[in-house]
Design an enzyme around this catalytic site. Structure first.
Site, PDB file in Angstrom:
ATOM      1  N   ASN A 104       9.112   4.157 -11.447  1.00 25.26           N
ATOM      2  CA  ASN A 104       9.964   4.449 -10.145  1.00 25.26           C
ATOM      3  C   ASN A 104       9.229   5.146  -9.058  1.00 25.26           C
ATOM      4  O   ASN A 104       8.872   6.237  -9.584  1.00 25.26           O
ATOM      5  CB  ASN A 104      11.400   4.962 -10.562  1.00 25.26           C
ATOM      6  CG  ASN A 104      12.352   5.037  -9.533  1.00 25.26           C
ATOM      7  OD1 ASN A 104      11.899   5.414  -8.499  1.00 25.26           O
ATOM      8  ND2 ASN A 104      13.666   4.720  -9.624  1.00 25.26           N
ATOM      9  N   HIS A 150      10.190   8.712  -5.074  1.00 28.42           N
ATOM     10  CA  HIS A 150       9.866   9.856  -4.632  1.00 28.42           C
ATOM     11  C   HIS A 150       8.470   9.949  -3.599  1.00 28.42           C
ATOM     12  O   HIS A 150       8.128  10.945  -3.247  1.00 28.42           O
ATOM     13  CB  HIS A 150       9.985  10.909  -5.659  1.00 28.42           C
ATOM     14  CG  HIS A 150      11.537  11.070  -6.135  1.00 28.42           C
ATOM     15  ND1 HIS A 150      12.314  11.173  -5.366  1.00 28.42           N
ATOM     16  CD2 HIS A 150      12.046  10.909  -7.447  1.00 28.42           C
ATOM     17  CE1 HIS A 150      13.697  11.375  -5.882  1.00 28.42           C
ATOM     18  NE2 HIS A 150      13.243  11.079  -7.228  1.00 28.42           N
ATOM     19  N   HIS A 160      14.635   2.045  -5.580  1.00 26.63           N
ATOM     20  CA  HIS A 160      16.015   2.001  -5.063  1.00 26.63           C
ATOM     21  C   HIS A 160      16.198   1.952  -3.828  1.00 26.63           C
ATOM     22  O   HIS A 160      15.892   3.214  -3.110  1.00 26.63           O
ATOM     23  CB  HIS A 160      16.542   3.200  -6.013  1.00 26.63           C
ATOM     24  CG  HIS A 160      17.890   3.361  -6.105  1.00 26.63           C
ATOM     25  ND1 HIS A 160      18.849   4.320  -6.512  1.00 26.63           N
ATOM     26  CD2 HIS A 160      18.802   2.540  -5.313  1.00 26.63           C
ATOM     27  CE1 HIS A 160      20.127   4.109  -6.408  1.00 26.63           C
ATOM     28  NE2 HIS A 160      20.189   2.904  -5.641  1.00 26.63           N
ATOM     29  N   ARG A 172      18.684   2.461  -1.340  1.00 27.08           N
ATOM     30  CA  ARG A 172      19.914   3.262  -1.281  1.00 27.08           C
ATOM     31  C   ARG A 172      20.489   2.752   0.245  1.00 27.08           C
ATOM     32  O   ARG A 172      19.648   2.317   1.035  1.00 27.08           O
ATOM     33  CB  ARG A 172      19.850   4.463  -1.297  1.00 27.08           C
ATOM     34  CG  ARG A 172      19.468   5.200  -2.649  1.00 27.08           C
ATOM     35  CD  ARG A 172      19.501   6.782  -2.751  1.00 27.08           C
ATOM     36  NE  ARG A 172      19.771   7.168  -4.017  1.00 27.08           N
ATOM     37  CZ  ARG A 172      20.813   7.351  -4.657  1.00 27.08           C
ATOM     38  NH1 ARG A 172      22.097   7.206  -3.921  1.00 27.08           N
ATOM     39  NH2 ARG A 172      20.813   7.611  -5.856  1.00 27.08           N
ATOM     40  N   ARG A 198      17.245   6.834   2.324  1.00 27.70           N
ATOM     41  CA  ARG A 198      16.455   8.141   2.655  1.00 27.70           C
ATOM     42  C   ARG A 198      15.280   8.170   1.896  1.00 27.70           C
ATOM     43  O   ARG A 198      14.390   9.197   2.136  1.00 27.70           O
ATOM     44  CB  ARG A 198      17.627   9.153   1.785  1.00 27.70           C
ATOM     45  CG  ARG A 198      17.778   9.134   0.263  1.00 27.70           C
ATOM     46  CD  ARG A 198      18.400  10.326  -0.146  1.00 27.70           C
ATOM     47  NE  ARG A 198      18.848  10.228  -1.698  1.00 27.70           N
ATOM     48  CZ  ARG A 198      19.919  10.229  -2.208  1.00 27.70           C
ATOM     49  NH1 ARG A 198      21.162  10.300  -1.429  1.00 27.70           N
ATOM     50  NH2 ARG A 198      19.765  10.409  -3.302  1.00 27.70           N
ATOM     51  N   GLU A 202      16.277  -1.439  -7.621  1.00 29.38           N
ATOM     52  CA  GLU A 202      17.902  -1.147  -7.876  1.00 29.38           C
ATOM     53  C   GLU A 202      18.574  -1.067  -6.776  1.00 29.38           C
ATOM     54  O   GLU A 202      18.041  -0.496  -5.667  1.00 29.38           O
ATOM     55  CB  GLU A 202      17.344   0.383  -8.438  1.00 29.38           C
ATOM     56  CG  GLU A 202      16.989   0.721  -9.781  1.00 29.38           C
ATOM     57  CD  GLU A 202      16.665   2.252 -10.035  1.00 29.38           C
ATOM     58  OE1 GLU A 202      16.994   2.921  -9.318  1.00 29.38           O
ATOM     59  OE2 GLU A 202      16.170   2.374 -11.258  1.00 29.38           O
ATOM     60  N   THR A 250      20.976  11.709  -7.287  1.00 34.32           N
ATOM     61  CA  THR A 250      20.617  10.558  -7.979  1.00 34.32           C
ATOM     62  C   THR A 250      21.916   9.773  -8.772  1.00 34.32           C
ATOM     63  O   THR A 250      23.002  10.382  -8.664  1.00 34.32           O
ATOM     64  CB  THR A 250      19.446  11.109  -8.901  1.00 34.32           C
ATOM     65  OG1 THR A 250      18.870  10.009  -9.639  1.00 34.32           O
ATOM     66  CG2 THR A 250      20.192  12.042  -9.995  1.00 34.32           C
ATOM     67  N   THR A 251      21.583   8.654  -9.225  1.00 37.76           N
ATOM     68  CA  THR A 251      22.315   7.957  -9.927  1.00 37.76           C
ATOM     69  C   THR A 251      22.950   8.749 -10.989  1.00 37.76           C
ATOM     70  O   THR A 251      22.377   9.382 -11.751  1.00 37.76           O
ATOM     71  CB  THR A 251      21.981   6.640 -10.404  1.00 37.76           C
ATOM     72  OG1 THR A 251      20.918   6.055  -9.494  1.00 37.76           O
ATOM     73  CG2 THR A 251      23.115   5.735 -10.995  1.00 37.76           C
ATOM     74  N   GLU A 275      20.413  -2.112 -18.803  1.00 36.39           N
ATOM     75  CA  GLU A 275      19.741  -0.835 -18.579  1.00 36.39           C
ATOM     76  C   GLU A 275      20.682   0.160 -19.145  1.00 36.39           C
ATOM     77  O   GLU A 275      21.641   0.764 -18.537  1.00 36.39           O
ATOM     78  CB  GLU A 275      19.055  -0.481 -17.408  1.00 36.39           C
ATOM     79  CG  GLU A 275      18.226   0.793 -17.501  1.00 36.39           C
ATOM     80  CD  GLU A 275      17.436   1.188 -16.020  1.00 36.39           C
ATOM     81  OE1 GLU A 275      16.900   0.469 -15.620  1.00 36.39           O
ATOM     82  OE2 GLU A 275      17.123   2.428 -15.931  1.00 36.39           O
ATOM     83  N   HIS A 308      16.665   7.078 -17.008  1.00 34.96           N
ATOM     84  CA  HIS A 308      17.227   8.109 -16.324  1.00 34.96           C
ATOM     85  C   HIS A 308      16.977   9.425 -16.913  1.00 34.96           C
ATOM     86  O   HIS A 308      17.393   9.614 -18.228  1.00 34.96           O
ATOM     87  CB  HIS A 308      18.630   7.943 -15.987  1.00 34.96           C
ATOM     88  CG  HIS A 308      19.007   8.622 -14.760  1.00 34.96           C
ATOM     89  ND1 HIS A 308      19.086   9.999 -14.583  1.00 34.96           N
ATOM     90  CD2 HIS A 308      19.459   8.175 -13.588  1.00 34.96           C
ATOM     91  CE1 HIS A 308      19.275  10.295 -13.399  1.00 34.96           C
ATOM     92  NE2 HIS A 308      19.684   9.218 -12.634  1.00 34.96           N
ATOM     93  N   PHE A 344      11.103  10.144 -11.778  1.00 32.74           N
ATOM     94  CA  PHE A 344      10.631  11.808 -11.353  1.00 32.74           C
ATOM     95  C   PHE A 344       9.874  12.373 -12.476  1.00 32.74           C
ATOM     96  O   PHE A 344       8.608  13.075 -11.893  1.00 32.74           O
ATOM     97  CB  PHE A 344      12.253  12.339 -11.649  1.00 32.74           C
ATOM     98  CG  PHE A 344      12.003  13.621 -11.042  1.00 32.74           C
ATOM     99  CD1 PHE A 344      12.018  13.839  -9.455  1.00 32.74           C
ATOM    100  CD2 PHE A 344      11.817  14.983 -11.913  1.00 32.74           C
ATOM    101  CE1 PHE A 344      12.050  15.344  -9.077  1.00 32.74           C
ATOM    102  CE2 PHE A 344      12.042  16.056 -11.053  1.00 32.74           C
ATOM    103  CZ  PHE A 344      12.105  16.496  -9.839  1.00 32.74           C
TER     104      PHE A 344
END
Ligand code: PXP
Length: 238
Positions: free
Chosen positions: A8, A11, A44, A46, A50, A71, A101-102, A153, A193, A216
């Site tokens: 992912n 970031h 992701h 959103r 952001r 996502e 976060t989710t 997932e 996650h 992350f």
């Protein structure tokens, strides 16, 4: 056979958006990740965009066909974006305004389920695989199968935040049982996650899981070790 790794890269975009600069470019990050051990790139999109922007999704899907795992929430706006850019797969996640976060798996209800069923069918018409982000709970796995998902997932957030080894063991057992049930129902199983270089091994050892989606821990490690090393080390653990 090793498990697949979805990296992912949200970031990377978070850093770019901190200065509204043209770099670091998620496209560059995706190229590095895919050439150093990642099997998929996860982003992701959103509602507030952001970090990842819609134009990032457009470029990533164009340059890396078959490699992008998107996502997004089950809003009509997100469905439209997914159908437009045609990622390899879509993981539908819950999204609350203001969340850092989710926060967990989808909360199923008759209204949500009928929306999900419609979105899943529309994505399938475009040959996009559909994953549902779920808590490791039997009822939710059964619902995901009934709604027509290809993949579940399993949310590993609670496991990753366990405060004792006893609690971690209990949560691992829940993940194992949920994975087993999902496999029995013909679903592919992913997990993600909060996974990092320390807690991922126990999840990988559960069996039945085909792909880990991790962000992350890899992106933060890359600040000190470099992105190729951070990705390569994680893939090595799987
Ligand atoms: N899987 C899902 C469904 C997520 O929402 C996230 C966070 O965006 C991840 C995996 C990756 O989580 P982390 O960044 O904690 O590795």
């Amino acid at each position: 056979m090793s498990l697949k790794l979805g990296v992912n890269i949200d970031h990377i975009a978070t850093l770019r958006q901190a200065r509204r600069a043209p770099y670091p470019d998620p496209l560059d990050a995706a190229a590095v990740c895919l050439s150093t051990g990642a099997d998929f790139i996860v982003v992701h999109l959103r509602k507030d965009q952001r970090h990842i922007q819609e134009k990032d999704v457009a470029r990533l899907c164009k340059v890396f066909p078959g490699k992008i795992h998107l996502e997004c929430s089950y809003s009509e706006q997100m469905e439209k974006a997914a159908l437009k850019y045609k990622p390899h797969s879509v993981c539908i996640v819950p999204e609350e305004p203001g969340e850092v976060t989710t926060t967990g798996g989808l909360k199923f209800s008759p209204k949500t389920n009928s929306r999900l069923m419609k979105m899943i069918a529309n994505l399938h018409k475009k040959h996009i695989l559909v994953s549902l982000f779920v808590s490791p709970v039997a009822a939710d796995i059964r619902t995901a199968a009934k709604l027509g998902a290809d993949i579940v997932e399993l949310c590993t957030r609670d496991y990753s935040e366990a405060t004792s080894s006893k609690q971690a063991q209990k949560l691992l057992q829940e993940l194992a049982l949920a994975g087993l049930l999902a496999n029995e129902l013909g679903l592919e199983v992913h997990a993600g996650h909060g996974l990092d270089y320390h807690n991922v091994l126990a999840v990988a050892d559960l069996g039945g899981i085909s792909c880990m989606n991790i962000g992350f821990a890899i992106i933060t490690r890359s600040l000190f070790a470099g992105l190729p090393t951070a990705v390569n080390e994680m893939k090595g653990l799987l």
